[in-house]
Design an enzyme around this catalytic site. Structure first.
Site, PDB file in Angstrom:
ATOM      1  N   HIS B  48       0.848  -1.189   0.000  1.00 32.69           N
ATOM      2  CA  HIS B  48       0.000   0.000   0.000  1.00 32.69           C
ATOM      3  C   HIS B  48       0.889   1.247   0.000  1.00 32.69           C
ATOM      4  O   HIS B  48       2.047   1.196   0.433  1.00 32.69           O
ATOM      5  CB  HIS B  48      -0.895   0.005   1.245  1.00 32.69           C
ATOM      6  CG  HIS B  48      -1.993  -1.027   1.205  1.00 32.69           C
ATOM      7  ND1 HIS B  48      -3.001  -1.085   2.131  1.00 32.69           N
ATOM      8  CD2 HIS B  48      -2.223  -2.041   0.332  1.00 32.69           C
ATOM      9  CE1 HIS B  48      -3.814  -2.083   1.838  1.00 32.69           C
ATOM     10  NE2 HIS B  48      -3.368  -2.683   0.755  1.00 32.69           N
ATOM     11  N   GLU B  50       1.097   4.061   1.780  1.00 33.87           N
ATOM     12  CA  GLU B  50       1.711   4.549   3.021  1.00 33.87           C
ATOM     13  C   GLU B  50       2.748   3.563   3.545  1.00 33.87           C
ATOM     14  O   GLU B  50       3.783   3.953   4.095  1.00 33.87           O
ATOM     15  CB  GLU B  50       0.657   4.883   4.078  1.00 33.87           C
ATOM     16  CG  GLU B  50      -0.286   3.772   4.469  1.00 33.87           C
ATOM     17  CD  GLU B  50      -1.545   3.676   3.614  1.00 33.87           C
ATOM     18  OE1 GLU B  50      -1.396   3.443   2.398  1.00 33.87           O
ATOM     19  OE2 GLU B  50      -2.656   3.782   4.180  1.00 33.87           O
ATOM     20  N   CYS B  81      -1.947  -0.910   7.664  1.00 29.97           N
ATOM     21  CA  CYS B  81      -1.134   0.311   7.597  1.00 29.97           C
ATOM     22  C   CYS B  81      -1.200   1.102   8.904  1.00 29.97           C
ATOM     23  O   CYS B  81      -0.202   1.727   9.292  1.00 29.97           O
ATOM     24  CB  CYS B  81      -1.576   1.157   6.411  1.00 29.97           C
ATOM     25  SG  CYS B  81      -1.137   0.378   4.833  1.00 29.97           S
TER      26      CYS B  81
END
Lengths: 145, 145
Positions: B48, B50, B81
């Site tokens: 992802h 982030e 995350c």
């Protein structure tokens, strides 16, 4: 779980938090990937044993999902790793020691029970070789005090 | 957030779920890392935006913690995350669109409010450029139907 324990001991020898993981092909029972915590070595706060095992097998197979594989890990997965396990569609999760302070499977946010979790492993087993898995961690943290 | 939006557009162009992130040095305001979703490209369910930004900056600096950095991300972080953000000790989290289905900050497990979360960002801002951040995602998913 013996393979995961060997990995935890290997992490201990490298002075990393001693957690180990193994991925097993559900049908054949073959161990296809092993990993241990490498957060310090790789300067990666996400480099937990189960995260590394999942990443490595996905990369090897060229997939994002591992629905035919079971994860064995010596410590109850944290919130981050529970999320990764769900994204990877892991079939079964078997862990050794529970983690009341940071776990997210039977402790904490119990992520696999939540509506925002889009895959719950078909079976979750806790406490396999719990003593051995926990002892390595207790010894490690005692030696750091 | 404009940099994060540019990253989201770049992910869109690569046919990845269009989410982008930027890490900013809290004091100087300098953008020090940018990333976008690369789950498909890298066969990594954890890739992802982030997560990639955090990993990349930690690796560059040779650290596991980023207490002097703020994270801007176009979509509310997921459980995985949010866990990584806590491990990395991110100072502030600013996100665009909320994610009722998979978010873990103001939706879902609200991880930063939990006892098993060991670092809560000093500030969490939601809804910055919410429309733009959400529109890219809505267009992407509409085109997939």
């Amino acid at each position: 779980m013996q393979a995961a324990l060997e990995e935890a001991r290997a992490a201990d020898a490298r002075d990393e938090v001693p957690v180990g993981a193994a991925l097993v092909h559900s049908e054949s029972g073959a161990i296809v990937m092993r990993a241990s915590n490498r957060s310090i070595e790789t300067s990666d706060p996400s480099a937990h044993a189960e995260m590394l095992a999942i990443r490595a097998l996905c990369a090897e197979l060229g997939v994002q999902r591992l629905p035919e594989y079971d994860l064995y890990v010596t410590l109850e997965p944290c919130t981050m790793c529970a999320g990764a396990i769900a994204f990877a569609r892991i079939r079964r999760v078997v862990f050794g020691a529970g983690d009341p302070k940071g776990g997210a499977v039977v402790n904490g946010v119990k992520f696999f029970e939540q509506d925002t979790c889009h895959h719950k492993p078909m079976e979750i087993v806790s406490g396999l070789l719990e003593e051995e898995c926990g002892d390595i961690l207790r010894r490690f943290f005692r030696s750091k005090r």
